[in-house]
Design an enzyme around this catalytic site. Structure first.
Site, PDB file in Angstrom:
ATOM      1  N   LYS A   5       0.832  -1.203   0.000  1.00  0.00           N
ATOM      2  CA  LYS A   5       0.000   0.000   0.000  1.00  0.00           C
ATOM      3  C   LYS A   5       0.872   1.260   0.000  1.00  0.00           C
ATOM      4  O   LYS A   5       2.025   1.220   0.440  1.00  0.00           O
ATOM      5  CB  LYS A   5      -0.884   0.025   1.252  1.00  0.00           C
ATOM      6  CG  LYS A   5      -1.977  -1.017   1.287  1.00  0.00           C
ATOM      7  CD  LYS A   5      -2.771  -0.901   2.579  1.00  0.00           C
ATOM      8  CE  LYS A   5      -3.896  -1.919   2.637  1.00  0.00           C
ATOM      9  NZ  LYS A   5      -4.981  -1.620   1.695  1.00  0.00           N
ATOM     10  N   ARG A  65     -10.773 -11.100   1.437  1.00  0.00           N
ATOM     11  CA  ARG A  65     -11.648 -12.134   0.859  1.00  0.00           C
ATOM     12  C   ARG A  65     -10.991 -13.502   0.919  1.00  0.00           C
ATOM     13  O   ARG A  65     -11.681 -14.527   0.931  1.00  0.00           O
ATOM     14  CB  ARG A  65     -12.009 -11.755  -0.575  1.00  0.00           C
ATOM     15  CG  ARG A  65     -10.841 -11.651  -1.542  1.00  0.00           C
ATOM     16  CD  ARG A  65     -11.133 -10.788  -2.746  1.00  0.00           C
ATOM     17  NE  ARG A  65     -11.133  -9.363  -2.408  1.00  0.00           N
ATOM     18  CZ  ARG A  65     -11.370  -8.391  -3.286  1.00  0.00           C
ATOM     19  NH1 ARG A  65     -11.637  -8.699  -4.547  1.00  0.00           N
ATOM     20  NH2 ARG A  65     -11.357  -7.133  -2.907  1.00  0.00           N
TER      21      ARG A  65
END
Length: 530
Positions: A314, A388
């Protein structure tokens, strides 16, 4: 804070302070209780309104000290906004929202002034039965006044929340300790129940906020596992923690792939609250005799205690906020605690897969293929789409409980925050009934959600040349394709997904966890228990 319901004459009630609502209009208007106090004080309250000290706008407030004719030490006037009008007000919850704001402002001011006890006159004056001894807006069952009482308690606790666990100085003790909510005799039972529910929800919110606000070096998967066991002992909830060896035996290759880049081992926390099942159906696998009608509700919360993005690193700006990536898991802790404190008559399972997502020589790489517990293979095109990956194995694990419904909660996609901002969580479900149930719970609790599509059309974006599905679906509809990924693992039960990326925490000067969607979840569970 200690909350109680009180039926009394506000003029004769001994308290440090009486809180009175003021409606906004061409002329500010006191609620009926305020008008009663005004007459007893020789129009002291009305004189303050006439001087323009407060005009009823939400956020406005004014103290009146030592008014004559009443036993209270002072009066606090708080603005409640326009008086509701059933003919023109298309939002029935508006009055409740205004009272929540008024109660929060009152709590903040009372605490700042060092006032220990207060009597709140904030339930009257809507013209729905709140000032006439009944509760006409409820259809006679007291639900409206009960819910307003709950929201008042939640709001007062929320505004006084402080996170000081990681500061070196001694924390300033809370000054406001006792709050009584004035009501009619016929409302006492409903108000008492509402305050009890509000206190339980507020405690669940506080727990969720406390965990989420802790830094990643303290709030680790092992820390959350220990906290789960402590919570279980405190509230009679069965807790099992699966380590990595057990997860390997269950073939949870997707979940385990995320923790490979971290020195912190992954954990799968399993809560079992048995509020409805008999001893014959209890057990760590939910019992063989269950079916969809009698099975538990399962809450699955993403527990990424820190998310650096893995190899798909990130940007450094605001990366500290990725300690909030476990807010979904924290909300499961909070909802379980509230359910146990309220002794809800339902069976509830909480699953919190916990991990860190960090870059390391052993970490997932773009292009890697992992095998989930379901047997489906997943091509990892972006290691920052890791939530997920841990949730899909937890959803497959949920099958063993033969659930009545499964709701997963996750700070899953920035795309959802872009779409809905900080006001509503994204709701995805292929069950219209379950979706409507959750939407109604969000509306009633003030912790709103907005339904988004989860159509098969979008699932095509997850097609892979090398695996059964990819973990991302490209640039467009990122929140939807993430939900479609999870849907792939939910064929055996009714399922809904709450994307709380925009609602779980605040940035900037007010940086910190919000505790959402604990209120929505508890409202949903209250409905299921009823």
């Amino acid at each position: 804070m200690q909350f109680s319901a009180k039926f009394a004459d506000p003029v004769a009630a001994p308290t440090d302070c009486i809180v009175v609502g003021v409606f906004q209009g061409k002329k500010p208007q006191l609620t009926p209780a305020g008008a009663r106090i005004d007459r007893a004080t020789n129009k002291t309250l009305g004189a303050a309104l006439g001087r323009g000290g407060i005009d009823g706008r939400i956020g406005g407030a004014q103290f009146l000290y030592r008014p004559p004719g009443i036993k209270a030490g002072c009066v606090l006037l708080v603005g409640l906004g326009p008086k509701p009008d059933a003919k023109r007000d298309d939002n029935p919850s508006a009055a409740t929202a205004r009272r929540r704001r008024g109660a929060a402002i009152a709590a903040k001011l009372l605490d700042e002034r060092g006032i220990a006890s207060a009597l709140l006159c904030l339930l009257d004056g809507d013209g729905d039965g709140g000032d006439g001894g009944g509760d006409g807006g409820d259809g006679g069952d007291g639900s409206t006044v009960r819910r307003r009482a709950r929201h008042i308690a939640e709001s007062m606790e929320d505004i006084l929340y402080r996170f000081e666990q990681t500061k070196s100085g001694a924390s300033k003790p809370r000054q406001l300790k006792r709050v009584q909510l004035l009501c009619e005799r016929a409302q006492l039972a409903a108000v008492k129940r509402g305050l009890r529910e509000g206190a339980a929800v507020a405690a669940g919110i506080k727990r969720a906020r406390d965990y989420a606000n802790l830094p990643g070096n303290l709030c680790t998967p092992a820390f959350l596992a220990a906290e789960a066991k402590r919570l279980g002992k405190q509230h009679g909830i069965a807790v099992t923690v699966l380590g990595e060896a057990e997860m390997k035996r269950h073939k949870m290759g997707s979940l385990l792939s995320v923790s490979r880049g971290s020195r912190e081992p992954a954990k799968l926390i399993v809560f079992e609250y048995r509020g409805a099942s008999s001893s014959k159906t209890r057990g760590k696998t939910g019992g063989k005799t269950r079916d969809k009608k009698t099975g538990p509700v399962v809450l699955v919360g993403k527990g990424l205690t820190f998310d650096a993005g893995g190899i798909s690193l990130k940007p450094s700006a605001a990366m500290d906020e990725m300690k909030f990536d476990m807010c979904g898991g924290a909300s499961v802790f909070g909802a379980l605690q509230a359910a146990a404190e309220l002794q809800l008559k339902l069976d509830l399972v909480g699953l919190v897969p916990c991990s860190e997502n960090l870059p390391d020589g052993a970490a997932n790489k773009p292009g890697d293929i992992v095998t989930s517990m379901s047997g489906a293979t997943i091509e990892i095109l972006n290691t920052d789409a890791e939530g997920r990956l841990i949730l899909c194995d937890a959803l497959t694990y949920a099958e063993r409980f033969q659930p009545a419904a499964v709701v997963d909660i996750a700070t899953l996609t920035g795309a959802c925050a872009v779409a809905l901002g900080a006001h509503a969580s994204g709701l995805f479900s292929d069950s219209d009934a379950l979706a409507e149930e959750l939407l109604a719970a969000g509306y009633a609790s003030g912790d709103r959600a907005w339904r988004m599509p989860v159509w098969d059309d979008y699932a095509k974006q997850l097609e892979s040349n090398f695996a059964d599905l990819a973990n991302i679906g490209g640039r467009y509809a990122g929140a939807v394709t993430a939900a479609c990924f999870l849907k792939h693992f939910t064929a055996k039960f009714d399922w809904a997904h709450l994307d709380i990326a925009g609602t779980a925490w605040k940035s900037g000067a007010a940086k910190g966890a919000t505790g959402r969607p604990v209120p929505l979840l508890v409202e949903f569970l209250l409905g299921r228990a009823a």
